[in-house]
Design a protein around this motif. Structure first.
Motif, PDB file in Angstrom:
ATOM      1  N   ARG A 372       0.837  -1.205   0.000  1.00 12.85           N
ATOM      2  CA  ARG A 372       0.000   0.000   0.000  1.00 12.85           C
ATOM      3  C   ARG A 372       0.870   1.253   0.000  1.00 12.85           C
ATOM      4  O   ARG A 372       0.569   2.232  -0.695  1.00 12.85           O
ATOM      5  N   ILE A 373       1.968   1.237   0.772  1.00 11.12           N
ATOM      6  CA  ILE A 373       2.894   2.372   0.776  1.00 11.12           C
ATOM      7  C   ILE A 373       3.462   2.584  -0.621  1.00 11.12           C
ATOM      8  O   ILE A 373       3.552   3.710  -1.118  1.00 11.12           O
ATOM      9  N   ALA A 374       3.855   1.472  -1.268  1.00 11.82           N
ATOM     10  CA  ALA A 374       4.438   1.561  -2.603  1.00 11.82           C
ATOM     11  C   ALA A 374       3.414   2.052  -3.625  1.00 11.82           C
ATOM     12  O   ALA A 374       3.712   2.921  -4.457  1.00 11.82           O
ATOM     13  N   VAL A 375       2.206   1.512  -3.564  1.00 12.29           N
ATOM     14  CA  VAL A 375       1.175   1.888  -4.526  1.00 12.29           C
ATOM     15  C   VAL A 375       0.762   3.344  -4.329  1.00 12.29           C
ATOM     16  O   VAL A 375       0.664   4.117  -5.293  1.00 12.29           O
ATOM     17  N   ASP A 376       0.536   3.738  -3.075  1.00 10.50           N
ATOM     18  CA  ASP A 376       0.120   5.120  -2.807  1.00 10.50           C
ATOM     19  C   ASP A 376       1.200   6.104  -3.246  1.00 10.50           C
ATOM     20  O   ASP A 376       0.901   7.159  -3.835  1.00 10.50           O
ATOM     21  N   GLY A 377       2.465   5.777  -2.953  1.00 15.15           N
ATOM     22  CA  GLY A 377       3.553   6.660  -3.369  1.00 15.15           C
ATOM     23  C   GLY A 377       3.647   6.774  -4.874  1.00 15.15           C
ATOM     24  O   GLY A 377       3.860   7.871  -5.423  1.00 15.15           O
ATOM     25  N   THR A 378       3.456   5.655  -5.558  1.00 14.50           N
ATOM     26  CA  THR A 378       3.529   5.668  -7.021  1.00 14.50           C
ATOM     27  C   THR A 378       2.391   6.487  -7.607  1.00 14.50           C
ATOM     28  O   THR A 378       2.576   7.257  -8.560  1.00 14.50           O
ATOM     29  N   LYS A 379       1.194   6.348  -7.041  1.00 16.14           N
ATOM     30  CA  LYS A 379       0.051   7.112  -7.541  1.00 16.14           C
ATOM     31  C   LYS A 379       0.285   8.616  -7.375  1.00 16.14           C
ATOM     32  O   LYS A 379      -0.045   9.412  -8.262  1.00 16.14           O
ATOM     33  N   LYS A 380       0.860   9.007  -6.241  1.00 16.20           N
ATOM     34  CA  LYS A 380       1.158  10.426  -6.036  1.00 16.20           C
ATOM     35  C   LYS A 380       2.130  10.938  -7.095  1.00 16.20           C
ATOM     36  O   LYS A 380       1.981  12.037  -7.632  1.00 16.20           O
ATOM     37  N   LEU A 381       3.128  10.127  -7.395  1.00 16.33           N
ATOM     38  CA  LEU A 381       4.118  10.542  -8.385  1.00 16.33           C
ATOM     39  C   LEU A 381       3.516  10.611  -9.782  1.00 16.33           C
ATOM     40  O   LEU A 381       3.878  11.465 -10.585  1.00 16.33           O
ATOM     41  N   LEU A 382       2.577   9.717 -10.072  1.00 18.80           N
ATOM     42  CA  LEU A 382       1.954   9.716 -11.394  1.00 18.80           C
ATOM     43  C   LEU A 382       1.101  10.966 -11.625  1.00 18.80           C
ATOM     44  O   LEU A 382       0.864  11.360 -12.769  1.00 18.80           O
ATOM     45  N   PHE A 383       0.637  11.569 -10.543  1.00 18.76           N
ATOM     46  CA  PHE A 383      -0.169  12.785 -10.676  1.00 18.76           C
ATOM     47  C   PHE A 383       0.685  14.036 -10.749  1.00 18.76           C
ATOM     48  O   PHE A 383       0.174  15.134 -10.983  1.00 18.76           O
ATOM     49  N   ARG A 384       1.996  13.898 -10.526  1.00 20.77           N
ATOM     50  CA  ARG A 384       2.894  15.041 -10.608  1.00 20.77           C
ATOM     51  C   ARG A 384       3.380  15.214 -12.042  1.00 20.77           C
ATOM     52  O   ARG A 384       3.286  14.289 -12.857  1.00 20.77           O
ATOM     53  N   PRO A 385       3.935  16.386 -12.371  1.00 22.69           N
ATOM     54  CA  PRO A 385       4.560  16.530 -13.691  1.00 22.69           C
ATOM     55  C   PRO A 385       5.653  15.477 -13.879  1.00 22.69           C
ATOM     56  O   PRO A 385       6.401  15.160 -12.940  1.00 22.69           O
ATOM     57  N   LEU A 386       5.742  14.948 -15.077  1.00 23.76           N
ATOM     58  CA  LEU A 386       6.695  13.876 -15.344  1.00 23.76           C
ATOM     59  C   LEU A 386       8.116  14.442 -15.376  1.00 23.76           C
ATOM     60  O   LEU A 386       8.429  15.341 -16.146  1.00 23.76           O
ATOM     61  N   THR A 387       8.966  13.908 -14.506  1.00 25.61           N
ATOM     62  CA  THR A 387      10.376  14.280 -14.497  1.00 25.61           C
ATOM     63  C   THR A 387      11.219  13.015 -14.409  1.00 25.61           C
ATOM     64  O   THR A 387      10.734  11.960 -13.990  1.00 25.61           O
ATOM     65  N   SER A 388      12.480  13.134 -14.792  1.00 28.33           N
ATOM     66  CA  SER A 388      13.390  11.989 -14.675  1.00 28.33           C
ATOM     67  C   SER A 388      13.511  11.539 -13.228  1.00 28.33           C
ATOM     68  O   SER A 388      13.620  10.346 -12.943  1.00 28.33           O
ATOM     69  N   GLU A 389      13.494  12.517 -12.292  1.00 28.59           N
ATOM     70  CA  GLU A 389      13.605  12.180 -10.883  1.00 28.59           C
ATOM     71  C   GLU A 389      12.429  11.323 -10.428  1.00 28.59           C
ATOM     72  O   GLU A 389      12.605  10.322  -9.718  1.00 28.59           O
TER      73      GLU A 389
END
Length: 528
Positions: A372-389
């Protein structure tokens, strides 16, 4: 990292095997042991200034290709290359490390040496000549003697410097946490522990000049010292302030310290760390040491070492005495609460997942909670502007946790399929939904060659592919990009038996390949 000013980023220095240098040190001469990772300027300053009649230079850099590293350390993993330099006949009087540094020494020559690797090697008696016998150690790289205190840069600025210098986001975050955060010892204390007993250690508490700047400083210092053999004799066992060196490096962050002394409280910590690395000790005995570490207020300083121990001795393999001792460790409420607080409070990062994974090993969270930690973190990142970081972080998360079943095609924005970094993210995430395949196939028609290559690569890692995707893919067997042609061809070879529809599509583009695939599958069928 090295810089004359903060804007001039990372430090440099070179490693080459100098003509005439050898690992056979005549006993009559002093021994200068050198490892140069990036440029040769600083080492050359010593070599030009010290008499060859009095000093033998031993180049300890690895020769030839190094064995591939595994993702996680295991008991079967070959030891780091520095272990090969540990010999009873090698005793360094002076040790010189010329490199860039960010939790590990590295440079342009393609090899590196981490603090963890150095620490483990320094625990072995056969390595005493490298780590504990020198009179002086020069650590010519930025931050080698940095404490946890903030310097002229904020952690965010240091992170940006690392990213600008080519570090991926996950590695950069770990370095920043080790530099400024509570996890692990400070660089200064780690290197004092590694070079325990050395009277004089020189390094930089913050940024440092580049090697082309420091080399003349070293030359001036060595000229001022004159007879360096006499200097070593007079300074033997003493930790006096080296006024000449500090004067030569005036207005830089050069500083001086000593290796850890037996009389210091930290000496017991070093003994405990070395015991954890000692595969000659029983696992239950080392678990007792781990229990003592985890019971301390400053236990976070030992977490990186404990992670190595648990990676080599997974808790799910413990039984009997080891299982009982490990379960005692898991009941340490203060340590559990602090780790879980960090897991909760940290922003989405590879470090957050690293600590969550440690919490899982300690039975403080469940596998489902880690997911759940991994999935939630990934979802947050997917909603951010796409960056290499952001892509780096998601890829690091995906290494530790399979997320392919948690993301469906509708969860993935169109923009991810239109740029190469987006497709790289998709390759790491590897969603199992077959509806992703045609969207990746569409990217094969993009104008950007990098995007097209990443799309071909991502599809080749989603085998077996459906007939519709294979039929489309056959159209690129004669593509103008050689690398894409090769990747598509490999995909058909690795796919296995093809349907009639897919076989006809391949034959229409490459009859020779179609015949080769037919023979391959007929032969395989006969063997069965």
């Amino acid at each position: 990292m090295r810089a004359v000013i903060i804007a001039a980023l990372l430090c440099g220095a070179a490693v080459r095997t100098a003509p005439g240098w050898t690992l056979e040190a005549p006993a009559a001469r002093r021994t200068a042991c050198v490892i140069s990772f990036n440029s040769f300027d600083e080492i050359q300053a010593f070599r030009s200034s010290l008499s060859p009649d009095e000093f033998e230079f031993l180049d300890l850099a690895p020769q030839g290709p190094l064995p591939a590293e595994t993702a996680e350390p295991t008991g079967d993993q070959p030891p780091p290359w520095i272990f090969d330099r540990c010999r009873p006949d090698i005793r360094c009087d002076v040790a010189i490390y010329s490199a860039e540094f960010a939790g590990r020494f590295f440079g342009k020559n393609g090899f590196s040496l981490s603090l963890q690797e150095m620490e483990e090697a320094s625990c072995q008696a056969r390595c005493d000549g490298l780590f504990h016998d020198p009179q002086e150690v020069f650590l010519l790289a930025c931050n080698t003697l940095a404490t946890k205190d903030q310097d002229g840069r904020t952690p965010e600025e240091y992170l940006r410097i690392l990213l600008d210098h080519g570090f991926d986001r996950a590695s950069a975050e770990q370095v920043v946490e080790l530099r400024y955060g509570p996890l692990g010892p400070s660089f200064r204390e780690a290197l004092r522990r590694i070079f325990a007993g050395v009277p004089q250690i020189y390094g930089f508490s913050s940024v440092a000049p580049k090697a082309v700047v420091t080399a003349p400083m070293l030359a001036r210092y060595l000229a001022a010292k004159g007879d360096y053999t006499q200097h070593l004799e007079q300074a033997a066992g003493r930790s006096d302030r080296n006024v000449d060196l500090l004067r030569a490096f005036k207005d830089t962050a050069l500083t001086q310290t000593t290796g850890l002394k037996r009389s210091e409280p930290g000496a017991q910590d070093r003994d405990a760390v070395c015991a954890l690395y000692d595969e000659g000790r029983r696992v239950p005995d080392r678990l007792r040491i781990a229990h003592a570490m985890m019971s301390r207020d400053d236990f976070l300083a030992f977490v990186p070492t404990l992670e190595v121990f648990l990676a080599r001795h997974p808790p799910d393999r413990f039984d009997g005495e080891s299982r009982a001792l490990f379960e005692e460790i898991t009941t340490l409420d203060a340590a559990r609460e602090r780790i879980l607080r960090l897991v909760t409070d940290l922003n989405v990062s590879a470090l957050k997942l690293q600590l969550a994974h440690f919490a899982l090993e300690m039975d403080w969270i469940t596998g489902e909670e880690l997911r759940r930690i991994a999935v939630d973190g990934t979802k947050k990142l997917l909603f951010r502007p796409l960056t290499s970081e952001a892509v780096d972080i998601i890829c690091e998360i995906a290494k530790r946790q399979n997320l392919g079943d948690d993301f469906q095609s509708p969860d993935l924005s169109t923009g991810l399929f239109e740029v190469s970094e987006g497709v790289r993210l998709l390759d790491c995430l590897r969603p199992a939904d077959e509806r992703v395949n045609p969207r990746l196939a569409d990217a094969l028609d993009g104008a950007d060659p990098s995007l097209r290559l990443w799309a071909g690569y991502a599809l080749s890692r989603r085998l077996p592919l459906d007939d519709s995707t294979l039929t489309r893919l056959a159209g690129y067997l004669n593509d103008g990009l050689p690398d894409l042609r090769a990747r598509v061809r490999w995909t058909f070879v690795a796919q296995g038996p093809l349907s009639n529809e897919a076989s006809e599509a391949v034959h229409a583009q490459d009859p020779v390949l179609a015949e080769e695939l037919g023979r391959r599958y007929r032969s395989a069928a006969r063997r069965r």
